[in-house]
Structure formats: C-alpha cells, structure tokens
Design a protein around this motif. Structure first.
Motif, short mmCIF file in Angstrom:
data_model
loop_
_atom_site.label_atom_id
_atom_site.label_comp_id
_atom_site.label_asym_id
_atom_site.label_seq_id
_atom_site.Cartn_x
_atom_site.Cartn_y
_atom_site.Cartn_z
N GLU A 21 0.85 -1.18 0.00
CA GLU A 21 0.00 0.00 0.00
C GLU A 21 0.89 1.24 0.00
O GLU A 21 2.07 1.18 0.34
CB GLU A 21 -0.90 0.01 1.24
N ASP A 22 0.33 2.36 -0.38
CA ASP A 22 1.12 3.60 -0.44
C ASP A 22 1.75 3.92 0.91
O ASP A 22 2.91 4.34 0.99
CB ASP A 22 0.23 4.77 -0.89
N GLU A 90 -8.13 2.53 7.93
CA GLU A 90 -7.64 3.14 6.70
C GLU A 90 -8.63 4.19 6.18
O GLU A 90 -8.24 5.29 5.79
CB GLU A 90 -7.42 2.07 5.63
#
Length: 359
Positions: A21-22, A90
């Motif tokens: 993920e980023d 998130e």
C-alpha cells in the motif's frame, strides 16, 4: 481475535513489494496478510498467514511489549489487528487526515498499548467488557459483536431501496398554519433564512428536535440539512458514495449522448454520479432509513461501534503528531517522564480494580 493481521517491522535492507500500500512504501513497517485460522493462545500459535510478505511466514503476536518493535535474530514480532477494523482505520484516516499513518499507529501503540483494550483507556461499549473474559462469553443480545462490519449482507440491497430519485421542494415537512400571535413572540421568527440555517448547521439531530419543540419558526427544515446530519452522525455508511460513483461511471457516457429523448430518460439516474445538489435527493427519507438500518442490521450496528472506537484512535495519533516525536520507539526521556503507559491492563479493564471497587 479471529483471523487477524499483524503489523511487523520490515527486515533490514528490505525492498518494496508489488502489493505494498502507499503508506507501507514510506514506512519501516508493513501489514501482513490475514491468517487462515484463529490464533491458538495455548500453543502460542499466531495462525498461518495466507501468504508471506517481506519473507515473514510466522510472526510472534505481542500486545504491549515495546521491545517487540525490534527486529532480532530473524524473529518477527507483530501487533495483531483485525482485518475489518484495519480497513475501517484506513478509511477514517484518509477521511480525517488524508493519509494512513502507519508509523503513527505503531508510535501510539508503543506508548499507550493495552493488552486487553488495544490502547490505554479506550472506551468501548459496556457489553464488550462483560463479554471479554479469559474466554469470550457469548451473551444473548450481543450477537452483533460478531457480525462482519465491513461486508454486510443485504446492506447494498437495502440502500438501493431508498428513494434516491424523488425530487422535493426545499422544505421536507408538510406546511401547517402558524398562529401569527405565537410567531410574533418567537425571537427566531425575525431572523433571515441564512442566519437560521447557520444556527441549524451547528446543532445535532437531538438538539434540532428540541429546537423545533421550542420554536415554531423551525417547524420547516431544509432538505439539505439531513445530508449534513448523515455526514456528521452516520459517517460509517460509505456505501452511498460508492453507489453514486458506480452509477456515475455507468450513466455519465450515456447521459452525454446527443439523443435528447435518451438523455431525458437517463437524467434522473445520471445525476447521482455528478456533484449532487441537495434538492435532488430526499435526504430526510435517506436519513430515516439509515437510522433504521443501524438498529436492524447486526453488521451495521457493529460497524457503528467500531467506527466510534477507531475515530478515537485516529484522533490520538493526530494529537501525538502535534506533540512531536523523533522516533517510533519511546525515548528515555518519554519513559522517565511517565508518557509511556502501556501494559497488560489499563484502568478501564484492570480486573484487580474491579475487585477493589466491588469490595
């Protein structure tokens, strides 16, 4: 915890992985895949991971030991997180701060971890404490605690039944005759519409209900007010935005076709995907439907519970960032000043405190 994931420090000289993920690419930590079976506390078995990431096949779960953040001798220590709860974390993080602060989560855990509550003094619904003993106690009426809060069966279907296409006037309640003598005695009656809307914009649904009882000036309410209440009081219903986005992707090309008749037929549906104006939706009916779903759907009820808890975690991370910290692990100064309060229990869940109170 059933089928958890683990937050683990990356091994030295680790290279980015394709499924990062980023927020993982810029962090010294990563989140493992989900386990395929529940952990076994008796055999100290963390549960087999669905697949390995960064070469980690079997992390060692820890709930509050700060030293566990270190990578030592090829053994990985991991902070257990529930998959659905992490997905909600998130979403809230992106909503509140624009990014997922994985480093901040670990830094908060290193300073305020609680082996029972997750974080020190993290308020939960009272029923959670009653059910959470050495083994989970299933009590009648608490079934919603085990319901999936992320993928809720039947929720999309229920949302599709909400009258999204109903165009309404600016006010949503039936017009009623108002005694002019009462109106003249109402201080709010002399205010312009803009100021009355400003007053409403700062009130909760409960306060607005009380205001309508106290002042007949607010007998009528603007339709757009209930859109704001949905955003403020029911933010966990993210499916509405997803439905609007999906509809936009499908309907927008058709809506832009040059066929006037087809455009007229599709305009009601295509407007969902645009920047929706408040007058295009019956936000009152949507608000009432969502409140009903919160009570009738176990998954929605559990999601609302988790959302409130995770909101507090995200807020704590933000406050920790504001204070400033040079590293994820607590410094000696932080320890000596009493800022590190992690441990097996906190005042909210300490069984010895409960025994003393009972006596």
């Amino acid at each position: 915890m059933n089928l958890p994931r683990y937050i683990v420090r990356k091994p030295p000289n680790a290279k980015p992985e394709k499924d990062d993920e980023d927020y993982e690419r810029i962090s010294d930590f990563f989140v493992t895949s989900q386990t395929t079976k529940p952990p076994d506390a008796y055999d100290f078995d963390p549960g087999e991971l669905a697949y390995a990431r960064y070469g980690v096949h079997t992390p060692e779960p820890v709930n509050y030991e700060v030293c566990a953040l270190d990578f030592q001798g090829g053994e990985w220590w991991g902070i257990p997180v529930h998959d659905a709860c992490w997905k909600i974390f998130e979403r809230i993080s992106k909503l509140r701060t624009g990014e997922v602060d994985l480093e901040g989560f670990v830094a908060l855990w290193a300073r305020e971890a609680c082996g029972e509550c997750g974080f020190q003094n993290l308020k939960q619904e009272p029923v959670v404490q009653k059910c959470r003993l050495q083994w989970w106690s299933h009590k009648p009426g608490t079934e919603y605690l085990a319901a999936n809060p992320r993928d809720i069966p039947g929720l999309i279907l229920a949302l599709q039944q909400i009258p999204l296409d109903q165009h309404l006037p600016e006010c949503v309640f039936p017009l009623r005759a108002i005694d002019e003598r009462l109106s003249s005695a109402d201080t709010f009656s002399v205010l312009p519409t803009e100021l009355k809307d400003m007053v409403l914009s700062h009130l909760s649904s409960k306060d607005i209900g009380n205001l309508r009882l106290a002042s007949r000036t607010f007998q009528q309410l603007p339709n757009r007010l209930f859109f704001r209440l949905i955003r403020d009081e029911l933010p966990w219903f993210w499916e509405i935005d997803e439905l609007r986005a999906a509809c936009a992707e499908y309907c927008e090309p058709l809506y832009n076709m040059q066929n006037p008749l087809l455009s007229q037929l599709l305009s009601v549906h295509a407007v969902r995907g645009r920047e929706l104006l408040d007058r295009d939706m019956n936000w009152l009916e949507i608000y009432k439907k969502l409140c009903l779903l919160k009570k009738s759907m176990l998954g929605v009820r559990n999601r609302a519970r988790i959302w409130t808890v995770v909101e507090e975690v995200v807020a704590r991370i933000a406050r920790l960032r504001e204070k400033g910290w040079s590293q994820v692990e607590p410094t000696i100064e932080e320890r000596e000043s009493g800022l590190v309060t992690n441990g097996c229990y906190c005042p909210l869940c300490n069984p010895f405190t409960e025994m003393i109170t009972w006596r």
